[in-house]
Design an enzyme around this catalytic site. Structure first.
Site, PDB file in Angstrom:
ATOM      1  N   CYS A 341      -2.137  -0.570 -15.295  1.00  0.00           N
ATOM      2  CA  CYS A 341      -2.242  -1.814 -14.511  1.00  0.00           C
ATOM      3  C   CYS A 341      -0.986  -2.676 -14.595  1.00  0.00           C
ATOM      4  O   CYS A 341      -0.904  -3.724 -13.945  1.00  0.00           O
ATOM      5  CB  CYS A 341      -3.451  -2.609 -14.969  1.00  0.00           C
ATOM      6  N   HIS A 482      -2.833 -12.217 -16.423  1.00  0.00           N
ATOM      7  CA  HIS A 482      -3.434 -10.936 -16.038  1.00  0.00           C
ATOM      8  C   HIS A 482      -4.951 -11.085 -15.961  1.00  0.00           C
ATOM      9  O   HIS A 482      -5.561 -10.750 -14.954  1.00  0.00           O
ATOM     10  CB  HIS A 482      -3.032  -9.862 -17.044  1.00  0.00           C
ATOM     11  N   GLU A 493      -5.011 -11.887 -24.455  1.00  0.00           N
ATOM     12  CA  GLU A 493      -3.956 -12.541 -23.681  1.00  0.00           C
ATOM     13  C   GLU A 493      -3.886 -14.023 -24.004  1.00  0.00           C
ATOM     14  O   GLU A 493      -2.791 -14.589 -24.168  1.00  0.00           O
ATOM     15  CB  GLU A 493      -4.201 -12.352 -22.185  1.00  0.00           C
ATOM     16  N   LYS A 512      -7.790 -12.746 -10.354  1.00  0.00           N
ATOM     17  CA  LYS A 512      -8.733 -11.643 -10.194  1.00  0.00           C
ATOM     18  C   LYS A 512     -10.132 -12.111  -9.831  1.00  0.00           C
ATOM     19  O   LYS A 512     -10.964 -11.310  -9.395  1.00  0.00           O
ATOM     20  CB  LYS A 512      -8.712 -10.766 -11.435  1.00  0.00           C
ATOM     21  N   HIS A 517      -9.541  -6.645  -9.426  1.00  0.00           N
ATOM     22  CA  HIS A 517      -8.372  -6.067 -10.114  1.00  0.00           C
ATOM     23  C   HIS A 517      -7.782  -4.996  -9.212  1.00  0.00           C
ATOM     24  O   HIS A 517      -8.387  -3.928  -9.025  1.00  0.00           O
ATOM     25  CB  HIS A 517      -8.807  -5.491 -11.454  1.00  0.00           C
ATOM     26  N   PHE A 578      -4.162  -0.240 -19.349  1.00  0.00           N
ATOM     27  CA  PHE A 578      -4.762   0.702 -20.286  1.00  0.00           C
ATOM     28  C   PHE A 578      -3.668   1.454 -21.036  1.00  0.00           C
ATOM     29  O   PHE A 578      -2.649   1.831 -20.470  1.00  0.00           O
ATOM     30  CB  PHE A 578      -5.602   1.734 -19.532  1.00  0.00           C
TER      31      PHE A 578
END
Length: 591
Positions: A341, A482, A493, A512, A517, A578
């Site tokens: 991502c 993110h 985060e 998002k 996403h 990931f």
């Protein structure tokens, strides 16, 4: 600059003596209270003043101005148990700064000269404020009036204060080139244009929908952020048939960005550009997973002759980059970055470096993805990564930083920037949105899917992006997070942002909740939004975060858009993937 003489490494051991016993070189405190406060002076000279008194000249041990005191010969004073070479103690006076005009970049040092173990403290002026540490976020700061007060009181209070004007820099023709953003393109769940994206973000709308196809009917989660128009219908039929869905998104976004940058329809030649000096850099995880799945289905249903010869070239993740280069006749390079991502953001960073170091002059950079397929949805559901919230209450099921967040919503789309060297853009009179100032990468090395809960890898990428931009943490004015709305990811985060920027830090938004996403395209689309935030001076609000998780501890922009603060010039756009891929893009406001 330090004014500290070399002092012997002897412990301070205060003990009382009569004033008549002190000699030059002694460290003296005139009362027990001064000794406890480490407020010492060096005896520089002693002279008889009368049969009952002596004249003692004192100077702070780390430098300063002399003061004469008349002491009774039997008066009790305290000595530190140290001797100092009086010739090594500098006589310095702090200048008045009342009439000095300060500028950003100026430096002030302050030394408590009466403390033999005192350390010089440095403050640098940035954004009209003096910072003790430019990389401590919103840490200890003082004002211009504070600094002038320090200088005015320094000699009396036993301090040494020095002011240094910012260094002048000669213009250099060598070194990396400055990179700017001149064009934007986006195809997202909010619509097939940048205008629709930006309006939807500011209006607080989301583009997440129920998946209606029968192939999704048995899935436990059937919500996704899908583009509301058929991209193939917006392209010539023959061209669309040779592109997978992600490539169609990419070509549409690239055409938008190309036109927005002021280039001519058709591509490089029509725009008067050398096609060898233009590049493409796109991020993708899979590109379009449906092509391979469809090919396998046709193989089982119709045998080998039923499989299209276009299956392989339309399956590879690099198809989007190659189709953009074909469509606009770009021959400099067409690269694809695959880092989960973080792919879109990393692809932009790679393009920044290609321009910086003269490999190309112009680049289309961002990401494109189309992985809203039954198999991918089922896989994410099996991982328990997808949000189980529905659309019934009208709230987005994707809820970044919210107390009730329950996972991400899968999405698709594309977002691209046109990047140019500054001299190239200015030579053609281009409109400049902002500077693509720097980027940072790191790896968690923690788990194949879960983020490192400490957030240390994220923090490293944040600091590297700021440093690569030639800035300091105090320059950061906003973060586009993110924030996938997973429990562990949002906490990691947030912890990293607090560690780097301080508490509560700067205004933070996350997209998002609006979009879902978008996987490899997320960094590209969020970079487009971050550019517009700088350009318009407005931060879009987070959607779906009705009640923030108390553990997040950030200044979240919710409810209504917020004006971008003016005491900084860097905006950060975060992407994490990931496997521990961390990428951060730093954008700078142009003046």
């Amino acid at each position: 600059m330090s004014y500290s003489p070399e002092l012997p490494e002897v412990p301070i051991d205060p003990h009382a003596v009569a004033a008549a016993e002190v000699v030059p070189g002694d460290l003296v405190a005139l009362s027990q209270e001064e000794a406890e406060r480490q407020q010492w002076c060096v005896v520089m000279h002693t002279l008889p003043d009368s049969p009952e008194t002596i004249s003692v000249v004192l100077r702070p041990p780390l430098g300063g101005t002399d003061r004469e005191r008349i002491l009774g010969r039997g008066q009790q004073v305290f000595v530190a148990g140290r001797r100092v070479d009086v010739a090594a103690v500098p006589a310095v006076s702090s200048p008045r700064l009342d009439a000095v005009e300060f500028h950003d970049g100026d430096l002030v040092t302050r030394l408590r000269a009466t403390d033999p173990e005192g350390a010089e403290v440095t403050y640098r002026r940035r954004w009209g404020v003096w910072h003790r540490d430019l990389d401590a976020g919103r840490g200890e700061t003082v004002t211009d009036d504070d600094v002038r007060g320090w200088a005015a009181d320094a000699d009396r209070e036993g301090y040494v204060v020095r002011h240094e004007t910012r260094p002048t820099r000669e213009p250099s023709t060598a070194g990396p080139r400055r990179v700017v953003v001149t064009g934007l393109g986006a195809v997202t769940p909010l619509g097939a244009s940048v205008d629709e994206l930006w309006k939807g973000l500011l209006d607080g709308r989301h583009g997440i929908r129920e998946l209606e196809g029968e192939e999704f009917a048995e899935l436990p989660v059937r919500t996704a952020g899908v583009v509301p128009v058929d991209p193939a219908a917006l392209l010539p039929r023959a061209a669309a048939r040779r592109m997978n869905r992600a490539a169609q998104f990419a070509v549409l976004a690239a055409r938008q960005a190309w036109a927005d940058a002021g280039f001519a329809e058709g591509g490089t030649r029509e725009s008067g550009l050398d096609p060898e000096r233009v590049g493409v850099s796109l991020g993708a995880i899979l590109g379009d997973a449906s092509i391979l799945v469809g090919g396998d289905r046709k193989l089982r249903e119709k045998g080998p002759r039923g499989v299209s010869p276009l299956t392989t070239p339309m399956t590879v993740p690099s198809q989007a980059a190659s189709q953009v280069s074909l469509d606009l006749r770009i021959t400099g390079e067409a690269r694809t970055v695959t880092s989960a991502c973080a792919s879109g953001t990393e692809a932009i960073g790679e393009a920044v470096d290609r321009i910086r170091y003269g490999r190309v002059d112009v680049a289309l950079a961002g990401g494109a993805e189309a992985v809203v397929t039954p198999a991918i949805m089922a896989s994410f559901s099996a991982m328990r990564a997808l949000s189980g919230h529905g659309l019934e209450d009208g709230t987005s099921p994707s809820r970044p930083f919210a107390k009730d967040r329950a996972g991400f919503v899968n999405g698709e789309g594309a977002g691209l920037l046109v990047l140019e060297s500054e001299e190239h853009a200015r030579a053609r009179g281009a409109r400049i949105y902002c500077e693509a100032a720097g980027w940072g990468l790191s790896a968690d090395a923690h788990h194949m899917a879960a983020p490192d809960p400490s957030g240390s890898g994220v923090a490293l990428a944040l600091r590297r992006a700021v440093r690569d931009a030639g800035g300091h943490v105090v320059d950061v004015v906003h973060v586009n997070a993110h924030a996938t709305a997973t429990v562990e990811g949002d906490l990691a985060e947030a912890g990293a942002l607090r560690a780097v920027l301080g508490v509560p830090g700067v205004p933070v938004t996350a997209l998002k909740g609006h979009l879902g996403h978008l996987q490899g395209a997320a960094g590209g689309v969020e970079a487009v939004a971050a550019v517009l935030t700088l350009h318009h001076g407005v931060v879009p609000p987070i959607v779906g975060c009705a009640e923030p998780d108390e553990e997040i501890g950030l200044d979240l922009v919710r409810g209504e858009p917020r004006a971008l603060p003016g005491d900084g010039d860097l905006v950060l756009s975060n992407s994490f993937g990931f496997g521990g891929h961390n990428a951060v893009l730093a954008l700078r406001r142009t003046r």
